[in-house]
Design a protein around this motif. Structure first.
Motif, short mmCIF file in Angstrom:
data_model
loop_
_atom_site.label_atom_id
_atom_site.label_comp_id
_atom_site.label_asym_id
_atom_site.label_seq_id
_atom_site.Cartn_x
_atom_site.Cartn_y
_atom_site.Cartn_z
N TRP A 112 -6.96 -0.92 -7.38
CA TRP A 112 -5.70 -0.16 -7.40
C TRP A 112 -5.79 1.01 -8.37
CZ3 TRP A 112 -4.55 -2.12 -3.17
CH2 TRP A 112 -3.29 -2.00 -2.59
N ILE A 113 -6.50 0.84 -9.48
CA ILE A 113 -6.68 1.94 -10.42
C ILE A 113 -7.52 3.05 -9.78
CG2 ILE A 113 -7.82 2.60 -12.58
CD1 ILE A 113 -6.89 -0.06 -13.74
N LEU A 114 -8.54 2.67 -9.02
CA LEU A 114 -9.33 3.67 -8.28
C LEU A 114 -8.45 4.38 -7.26
CD1 LEU A 114 -12.66 1.70 -7.70
CD2 LEU A 114 -12.24 3.56 -9.32
N LEU A 115 -7.56 3.62 -6.65
CA LEU A 115 -6.60 4.22 -5.71
C LEU A 115 -5.72 5.25 -6.43
CD1 LEU A 115 -5.37 3.97 -2.76
CD2 LEU A 115 -3.69 2.43 -3.80
N GLY A 116 -5.25 4.87 -7.61
CA GLY A 116 -4.43 5.78 -8.39
C GLY A 116 -5.19 7.04 -8.80
N VAL A 136 -2.79 7.04 -12.46
CA VAL A 136 -3.63 5.89 -12.81
C VAL A 136 -2.80 4.82 -13.53
CG1 VAL A 136 -5.56 5.12 -14.24
CG2 VAL A 136 -5.77 7.21 -12.88
N LEU A 137 -1.94 5.25 -14.45
CA LEU A 137 -1.08 4.29 -15.16
C LEU A 137 -0.15 3.57 -14.18
CD1 LEU A 137 -0.07 6.30 -18.37
CD2 LEU A 137 -1.54 4.27 -18.25
N CYS A 138 0.43 4.31 -13.25
CA CYS A 138 1.32 3.70 -12.27
C CYS A 138 0.57 2.68 -11.42
CB CYS A 138 1.92 4.79 -11.38
SG CYS A 138 3.03 4.18 -10.10
N SER A 163 -0.54 -2.96 -9.93
CA SER A 163 -1.49 -4.06 -9.70
C SER A 163 -1.02 -5.32 -10.42
CB SER A 163 -2.89 -3.66 -10.18
OG SER A 163 -2.95 -3.57 -11.59
N LEU A 164 -0.41 -5.15 -11.60
CA LEU A 164 0.14 -6.30 -12.32
C LEU A 164 1.36 -6.86 -11.60
CD1 LEU A 164 -0.11 -5.00 -16.01
CD2 LEU A 164 -1.63 -6.63 -14.85
N CYS A 165 2.21 -5.97 -11.11
CA CYS A 165 3.41 -6.41 -10.40
C CYS A 165 3.06 -7.12 -9.09
CB CYS A 165 4.31 -5.21 -10.10
SG CYS A 165 5.00 -4.39 -11.56
N PHE A 166 2.05 -6.62 -8.39
CA PHE A 166 1.64 -7.21 -7.12
C PHE A 166 0.68 -8.38 -7.29
CE2 PHE A 166 2.26 -2.76 -5.13
CZ PHE A 166 3.61 -3.00 -4.97
N LYS A 167 0.23 -8.60 -8.54
CA LYS A 167 -0.72 -9.69 -8.86
C LYS A 167 -2.00 -9.57 -8.04
CE LYS A 167 2.99 -12.85 -10.23
NZ LYS A 167 3.64 -14.18 -10.00
N ILE A 168 -2.59 -8.39 -8.09
CA ILE A 168 -3.85 -8.14 -7.41
C ILE A 168 -4.84 -7.60 -8.42
CG2 ILE A 168 -2.79 -7.70 -5.16
CD1 ILE A 168 -2.93 -4.75 -5.71
N LEU A 218 0.82 -1.20 0.00
CA LEU A 218 0.00 0.00 0.00
C LEU A 218 0.86 1.26 0.00
CD1 LEU A 218 -2.84 1.17 0.08
CD2 LEU A 218 -2.78 1.00 2.57
N LEU A 219 1.90 1.28 0.83
CA LEU A 219 2.76 2.45 0.90
C LEU A 219 3.62 2.60 -0.36
CD1 LEU A 219 1.78 2.67 3.79
CD2 LEU A 219 4.12 3.15 4.50
N PHE A 220 4.08 1.47 -0.91
CA PHE A 220 4.77 1.54 -2.20
C PHE A 220 3.88 2.22 -3.24
CE2 PHE A 220 7.92 -2.09 -1.37
CZ PHE A 220 9.01 -1.23 -1.38
#
Length: 267
Positions: free
Chosen positions: A204-208, A187-189, A194-199, A139-141
């Motif tokens: 995560w896009i909404l978070l972005g 949003v792109l980040c 999300s792909l790197c963390f496999k979630i 989350l912090l990352f």
């Protein structure tokens, strides 16, 4: 080019320190968060000191205690009690000053110290608490990387394509194109992470998206402070970036909103 190189080197050092601190966690993250929070708090109080007497030492001690207490699992009721206690300490000092010297800055002193602890330190308390959670590292990352991506994209897009002023009276160089670029970068980040963390990507896009909007608003808040204090930067401790408050202003509001989502709404 020299200024850009200095800015890039300073930025790289900050990124490495923050990501290393998040990864290792524990006391390293507490120390790193405390250094940034207290340096930012000093700069915040320095802005207020232009208008009158500020008891910076009391605010810094209270801020350090807040961060340490949070790392030890203290309840937020205890943190609130500390905030109230430091207000009474400041009022006592101002009362004695008035009696002894017929001078006081009670309203300015108490309000500035309290607002600094709430606006600057409390968001870093949230980050210390969130890092202790099982999902805290990811989350912090995401929080920091999305915030930085927003800053970089906003700068690049605004500099290359920016024409429509955005909040001109607060920050003349900001543009609507830069704001959209920053939002897109965040949003792109988040999608890549999300792909790197496999979630699942959607949360995560909404978070972005949240970070992409709120972070830029947080930057405007700090610009408003500087505008009223008539200064260009909050400090000069970070070469090429100004002060700690300049560098981490977006993190303050983003960490508060993320804490609200994950610790209050979804808990």
């Amino acid at each position: 080019m020299s200024e850009l190189r200095t800015r890039a080197i300073s930025g790289a050092v900050i990124v490495i320190c923050i990501l290393t601190g998040i990864h290792i966690g524990s006391y390293l993250w507490l120390v790193l968060s405390s250094v940034i929070a207290l340096a930012s708090l000093w700069e915040y109080y320095d802005l207020f000191s232009r208008f009158g007497h500020i008891s910076k030492g009391i605010g810094l001690i209270a801020g350090a205690l807040m961060l340490y207490m949070s790392s030890k699992g203290a309840s937020f009721s205890a943190v609130i009690a500390l905030l109230i206690l430091q207000s009474y300490v400041v009022l006592s000092i101002e009362t004695l000053r008035k009696v002894a010297h017929n001078k006081s800055s009670a309203l300015l002193n108490m309000s500035s110290l309290l607002s600094g602890l709430v606006f600057v330190v409390l968001p870093w308390v949230f980050l210390v608490v969130l890092r202790q959670r099982p999902f805290g590292e990811k989350l912090l990352f995401s929080l920091f990387l999305c915030t930085w991506s927003c800053d970089v994209f906003a700068y690049l897009v605004g500099r290359s394509f920016g024409k429509m002023p955005f909040a001109h009276n607060i920050s003349p160089k900001k543009t609507l194109e830069g704001f959209i670029g920053g939002f897109t970068g965040s949003v792109l980040c988040a999608g890549i992470l999300s792909l790197c963390f496999k979630i699942p990507p959607l949360p995560w896009i909404l978070l972005g998206a949240l970070i992409g909007v709120a972070g830029q608003i947080g930057d405007l808040y700090e610009s408003l402070f500087k505008r009223e204090a008539e200064v260009k930067d909050s400090g000069n401790l970070i070469p090429g970036h100004g002060g700690f408050l300049d560098r981490f202003d977006s993190i303050l509001i983003n960490s508060t909103l993320i804490f609200l989502v994950f610790e209050v709404i979804l808990s």
